[in-house]
Design an enzyme around this catalytic site. Structure first.
Site, PDB file in Angstrom:
ATOM      1  N   ASN A 201       0.843  -1.197   0.000  1.00  0.00           N
ATOM      2  CA  ASN A 201       0.000   0.000   0.000  1.00  0.00           C
ATOM      3  C   ASN A 201       0.883   1.254   0.000  1.00  0.00           C
ATOM      4  O   ASN A 201       2.105   1.164  -0.038  1.00  0.00           O
ATOM      5  CB  ASN A 201      -0.957  -0.022   1.195  1.00  0.00           C
ATOM      6  CG  ASN A 201      -0.202  -0.090   2.499  1.00  0.00           C
ATOM      7  OD1 ASN A 201       0.534   0.833   2.845  1.00  0.00           O
ATOM      8  ND2 ASN A 201      -0.344  -1.204   3.216  1.00  0.00           N
ATOM      9  N   ASP A 270      -4.322  -6.500   5.284  1.00  0.00           N
ATOM     10  CA  ASP A 270      -5.314  -7.365   5.935  1.00  0.00           C
ATOM     11  C   ASP A 270      -5.229  -8.792   5.395  1.00  0.00           C
ATOM     12  O   ASP A 270      -5.547  -9.743   6.089  1.00  0.00           O
ATOM     13  CB  ASP A 270      -6.727  -6.811   5.695  1.00  0.00           C
ATOM     14  CG  ASP A 270      -6.973  -5.567   6.539  1.00  0.00           C
ATOM     15  OD1 ASP A 270      -6.453  -5.514   7.671  1.00  0.00           O
ATOM     16  OD2 ASP A 270      -7.659  -4.645   6.059  1.00  0.00           O
ATOM     17  N   LYS A 280       8.715 -17.310 -10.455  1.00  0.00           N
ATOM     18  CA  LYS A 280       7.959 -16.164 -10.985  1.00  0.00           C
ATOM     19  C   LYS A 280       6.709 -16.651 -11.731  1.00  0.00           C
ATOM     20  O   LYS A 280       6.797 -17.567 -12.558  1.00  0.00           O
ATOM     21  CB  LYS A 280       8.878 -15.377 -11.925  1.00  0.00           C
ATOM     22  CG  LYS A 280       8.239 -14.120 -12.442  1.00  0.00           C
ATOM     23  CD  LYS A 280       9.203 -13.369 -13.347  1.00  0.00           C
ATOM     24  CE  LYS A 280       8.462 -12.243 -14.039  1.00  0.00           C
ATOM     25  NZ  LYS A 280       9.227 -11.662 -15.117  1.00  0.00           N
ATOM     26  N   ASP A 299      -4.441 -10.031  13.073  1.00  0.00           N
ATOM     27  CA  ASP A 299      -4.554  -8.610  13.435  1.00  0.00           C
ATOM     28  C   ASP A 299      -3.595  -8.332  14.593  1.00  0.00           C
ATOM     29  O   ASP A 299      -3.799  -8.810  15.713  1.00  0.00           O
ATOM     30  CB  ASP A 299      -5.996  -8.269  13.815  1.00  0.00           C
ATOM     31  CG  ASP A 299      -6.176  -6.775  13.927  1.00  0.00           C
ATOM     32  OD1 ASP A 299      -5.397  -6.130  14.659  1.00  0.00           O
ATOM     33  OD2 ASP A 299      -7.064  -6.233  13.253  1.00  0.00           O
ATOM     34  N   ILE A 300      -2.543  -7.578  14.302  1.00  0.00           N
ATOM     35  CA  ILE A 300      -1.476  -7.351  15.287  1.00  0.00           C
ATOM     36  C   ILE A 300      -2.011  -6.567  16.484  1.00  0.00           C
ATOM     37  O   ILE A 300      -1.797  -6.925  17.647  1.00  0.00           O
ATOM     38  CB  ILE A 300      -0.307  -6.577  14.634  1.00  0.00           C
ATOM     39  CG1 ILE A 300       0.210  -7.344  13.421  1.00  0.00           C
ATOM     40  CG2 ILE A 300       0.803  -6.316  15.638  1.00  0.00           C
ATOM     41  CD1 ILE A 300       1.113  -6.548  12.497  1.00  0.00           C
ATOM     42  N   PHE A 317      -4.783   3.267  14.755  1.00  0.00           N
ATOM     43  CA  PHE A 317      -5.058   4.293  13.751  1.00  0.00           C
ATOM     44  C   PHE A 317      -6.186   3.792  12.869  1.00  0.00           C
ATOM     45  O   PHE A 317      -6.361   2.576  12.697  1.00  0.00           O
ATOM     46  CB  PHE A 317      -3.829   4.500  12.856  1.00  0.00           C
ATOM     47  CG  PHE A 317      -2.960   5.655  13.277  1.00  0.00           C
ATOM     48  CD1 PHE A 317      -3.108   6.890  12.677  1.00  0.00           C
ATOM     49  CD2 PHE A 317      -1.991   5.491  14.239  1.00  0.00           C
ATOM     50  CE1 PHE A 317      -2.310   7.961  13.045  1.00  0.00           C
ATOM     51  CE2 PHE A 317      -1.183   6.557  14.615  1.00  0.00           C
ATOM     52  CZ  PHE A 317      -1.342   7.799  14.005  1.00  0.00           C
ATOM     53  N   LYS A 331     -14.002   0.222  15.471  1.00  0.00           N
ATOM     54  CA  LYS A 331     -12.682  -0.420  15.662  1.00  0.00           C
ATOM     55  C   LYS A 331     -12.278  -0.426  17.134  1.00  0.00           C
ATOM     56  O   LYS A 331     -11.610  -1.353  17.604  1.00  0.00           O
ATOM     57  CB  LYS A 331     -11.618   0.342  14.863  1.00  0.00           C
ATOM     58  CG  LYS A 331     -11.296  -0.371  13.577  1.00  0.00           C
ATOM     59  CD  LYS A 331     -10.350   0.398  12.694  1.00  0.00           C
ATOM     60  CE  LYS A 331     -10.672   0.008  11.262  1.00  0.00           C
ATOM     61  NZ  LYS A 331     -10.239   0.927  10.268  1.00  0.00           N
ATOM     62  N   LYS A 335     -11.486  -4.123  18.401  1.00  0.00           N
ATOM     63  CA  LYS A 335     -10.095  -4.466  18.716  1.00  0.00           C
ATOM     64  C   LYS A 335      -9.779  -4.220  20.183  1.00  0.00           C
ATOM     65  O   LYS A 335      -8.632  -4.372  20.605  1.00  0.00           O
ATOM     66  CB  LYS A 335      -9.152  -3.654  17.826  1.00  0.00           C
ATOM     67  CG  LYS A 335      -9.398  -3.888  16.326  1.00  0.00           C
ATOM     68  CD  LYS A 335      -8.234  -3.456  15.463  1.00  0.00           C
ATOM     69  CE  LYS A 335      -8.575  -3.577  13.988  1.00  0.00           C
ATOM     70  NZ  LYS A 335      -7.422  -3.662  13.115  1.00  0.00           N
TER      71      LYS A 335
HETATM   72  O1  PMT Z   1       2.788   6.029   6.727  1.00  0.00           O
HETATM   73  P1  PMT Z   1       2.234   7.378   6.279  1.00  0.00           P
HETATM   74  O2  PMT Z   1       2.425   7.609   4.812  1.00  0.00           O
HETATM   75  O3  PMT Z   1       2.748   8.502   7.119  1.00  0.00           O
HETATM   76  O4  PMT Z   1       0.629   7.348   6.478  1.00  0.00           O
HETATM   77  C1  PMT Z   1       0.107   7.207   7.761  1.00  0.00           C
HETATM   78  C2  PMT Z   1      -1.075   6.241   7.770  1.00  0.00           C
HETATM   79  C3  PMT Z   1      -2.224   6.852   6.976  1.00  0.00           C
HETATM   80  C4  PMT Z   1      -0.692   4.876   7.183  1.00  0.00           C
HETATM   81  C5  PMT Z   1      -1.461   5.999   9.289  1.00  0.00           C
HETATM   82  O5  PMT Z   1      -1.683   7.217   9.870  1.00  0.00           O
HETATM   83  C6  PMT Z   1      -2.711   5.127   9.409  1.00  0.00           C
HETATM   84  O6  PMT Z   1      -3.836   5.588   9.357  1.00  0.00           O
HETATM   85  N1  PMT Z   1      -2.471   3.787   9.637  1.00  0.00           N
HETATM   86  C7  PMT Z   1      -3.580   2.820   9.678  1.00  0.00           C
HETATM   87  C8  PMT Z   1      -4.010   2.505   8.284  1.00  0.00           C
HETATM   88  C9  PMT Z   1      -5.225   1.584   8.207  1.00  0.00           C
HETATM   89  O7  PMT Z   1      -5.833   1.515   7.185  1.00  0.00           O
HETATM   90  O8  PMT Z   1      -5.539   0.938   9.247  1.00  0.00           O
HETATM   91  P2  PMT Z   1      -6.651  -0.262   9.276  1.00  0.00           P
HETATM   92  O9  PMT Z   1      -7.998   0.373   9.265  1.00  0.00           O
HETATM   93  O10 PMT Z   1      -6.346  -1.281   8.250  1.00  0.00           O
HETATM   94  O11 PMT Z   1      -6.316  -0.884  10.681  1.00  0.00           O
HETATM   95  C10 PMT Z   1      -6.704  -0.286  11.911  1.00  0.00           C
HETATM   96  C11 PMT Z   1      -5.601  -0.440  12.931  1.00  0.00           C
HETATM   97  O12 PMT Z   1      -5.268  -1.831  13.110  1.00  0.00           O
HETATM   98  C12 PMT Z   1      -4.313   0.262  12.550  1.00  0.00           C
HETATM   99  O13 PMT Z   1      -3.788   0.791  13.740  1.00  0.00           O
HETATM  100  C13 PMT Z   1      -3.429  -0.867  12.011  1.00  0.00           C
HETATM  101  O14 PMT Z   1      -2.049  -0.605  12.223  1.00  0.00           O
HETATM  102  C14 PMT Z   1      -3.902  -2.051  12.840  1.00  0.00           C
HETATM  103  N2  PMT Z   1      -3.807  -3.351  12.131  1.00  0.00           N
HETATM  104  C15 PMT Z   1      -4.540  -3.592  10.992  1.00  0.00           C
HETATM  105  C16 PMT Z   1      -4.474  -4.833  10.398  1.00  0.00           C
HETATM  106  C17 PMT Z   1      -3.641  -5.826  10.946  1.00  0.00           C
HETATM  107  N3  PMT Z   1      -3.540  -7.026  10.382  1.00  0.00           N
HETATM  108  N4  PMT Z   1      -2.929  -5.562  12.046  1.00  0.00           N
HETATM  109  C18 PMT Z   1      -2.998  -4.334  12.637  1.00  0.00           C
HETATM  110  O15 PMT Z   1      -2.311  -4.098  13.652  1.00  0.00           O
END
Ligand code: PMT
Length: 405
Positions: A201, A270, A280, A299-300, A317, A331, A335
């Site tokens: 991403n 995800d 390849k 999910d960490i 975030f 969320k 979570k």
């Molecule tokens: O890196 P930059 O370019 O500075 O941009 C910052 C950012 C936009 C990436 C950051 O600020 C941000 O928003 N990160 C979360 C992005 C996101 O889409 O999160 P999510 O909705 O997929 O997941 C929610 C939360 O669960 C996040 O805190 C994520 O880190 C965590 N997560 C998600 C999936 C997973 N398998 N494990 C996780 O820990």
């Protein structure tokens, strides 16, 4: 008495170095000033001699007091401060050039070097300048980032010299070491499809790295678990480099054992390809489509938040394109989070991924909006989030130790 070598380079902001000299002397520092040739087009030796009450150095070959003056100056200083630092000086230092007194002193020192860049906003954003600044960070220069605002040329944006009062705070502040520890994830993850391709991403890691830097500044122990990025972490961070969500998961669960706080700023994939092909994947003539089967990654954040022993305070975030508040609050429940930082994707103000700026809202576990931070640099946003969390997440007894570094 702290000995400061203040190096002034050619910039319209050079007049602010006079105020910096005055403040350093007032703060009981012994100050020597070094002017580059270009600096002398903006400010005079006489003013610095008067304010520093000392000699001003500007010539590699002056040989008046000491035959190898650059070595003497490098040995004499406890700290070196380059303010203002022009784009040209930054480039020369990044290359390690020694064609003037400043270049020679910098190569000859093992003391802390603070550097305060200043230039036009477009110059500051130029990839060449950013690469040079990163190179200096990599070599342990402490970069005092420019302020945003109106510039001498009329442009508005990042590039103004940090105010002398703020520079003083950075270079003279006592480092307060606490026993608090934060683990932060940053950047994207990459999920291999075959030996040469992956799914990923647009995350640059800037938000997570800015948070790490802000925590280092207030004396926390910081572990940064980072997906692949171009960034260099602040000095003082323990950095663990990972690639996939699985690797990030394992590194986080290992490191959070001693953490007070966990912030998940990474954009974790995800899903990952169910199979990573050993060879390849070849394009075929038989079909116009390629079907991939993806399976869910762990999910960490949810794994850390569900720990029953030594669970740190958990901050997530959310980056949402629509129904942002509703999805963000969901969320928190799903979570089991203590705080959630919402950055909305595609607002009028831009796109949080890879930008230097962001605008966010912070919610607590009761869904109360505790901070609303309008568009600002990620570093400014990080400072405000960190100040809030530092005030509100103090689990351990804070043991402070004052030491001047
Ligand atoms: O890196 P930059 O370019 O500075 O941009 C910052 C950012 C936009 C990436 C950051 O600020 C941000 O928003 N990160 C979360 C992005 C996101 O889409 O999160 P999510 O909705 O997929 O997941 C929610 C939360 O669960 C996040 O805190 C994520 O880190 C965590 N997560 C998600 C999936 C997973 N398998 N494990 C996780 O820990």
């Amino acid at each position: 008495m702290k000995k400061i070598l203040l190096c002034v380079t050619g910039s319209i902001a050079a007049y602010k170095a006079l105020e910096l000299t005055r403040l350093l002397v007032k703060a009981n520092c012994e100050v020597k000033v070094l002017l580059t040739e270009s600096a002398k087009a903006f400010v005079t030796r006489l003013s610095f001699e008067a304010l520093s009450q000392g000699k001003v150095y500007d010539d590699l070959f002056a040989y008046t007091d000491h035959p190898i003056e650059h070595i003497e100056l490098a040995r004499w200083a406890d700290q070196i401060v380059i303010a203002p630092a022009s784009a040209n000086t930054i480039a020369k230092l990044a290359l390690g050039l020694a064609d003037d007194l400043l270049g020679n002193v910098i190569l000859a020192t093992d003391k802390p070097i603070f550097i305060a860049p200043t230039m036009n906003v477009v110059m500051w954003q130029n990839t060449a300048v950013q690469a040079n600044v990163n190179q200096l960070k990599n070599r342990k220069f402490i970069v005092l980032p420019p302020d945003a605002g109106e510039q001498a040329c009329g442009d508005i944006g990042d590039g103004r010299l940090m105010e002398p009062q703020a520079i003083i705070k950075h270079i003279l502040k006592p480092k307060i070491k606490t026993d608090k520890h934060v683990v932060i994830t940053a950047g994207p993850t990459v999920e291999a499809l075959d030996p040469v391709r992956y799914l990923s991403n647009h995350s640059s890691g800037k938000m997570g790295y800015a948070l790490a830097e802000a925590f280092v500044d207030i004396g926390w122990g910081v572990t940064l678990i980072s997906g692949p990025t171009q960034l260099i972490a602040s000095q003082g961070c323990d950095v663990v480099q990972v690639r996939s969500a699985n690797e990030m998961h394992d590194a986080v669960l290992e490191k959070v054992k001693t953490a007070d706080l966990f912030i998940a700023a990474a954009a974790v994939a995800d899903y990952r390809p169910q199979i990573c092909a050993v060879e390849k994947i070849k394009k075929t003539d038989e079909s116009d489509a390629l079907t991939l089967k993806l399976i869910k990654n762990k999910d960490i954040l949810a794994s850390v938040a569900s720990l029953t022993k030594n669970r740190p305070c958990c901050v997530g975030f959310a980056a949402e394109t629509h129904n942002a508040r509703e999805y963000a609050l969901a969320k928190i429940e799903r979570k089991n989070l203590d705080f959630l930082i919402l950055n909305q994707v595609n607002t009028d103000n831009g796109f949080p991924f890879y930008s230097d700026h962001n605008e966010v809202q912070l919610f607590n576990k009761h869904h109360q909006q505790v901070l609303v931070l309008p568009l600002a640099s990620k570093r400014d946003i990080a400072n405000q989030i960190v100040n809030y969390l530092n005030e509100n997440v103090i689990k351990k007894e804070v043991q402070t130790e004052l030491n001047y570094e």
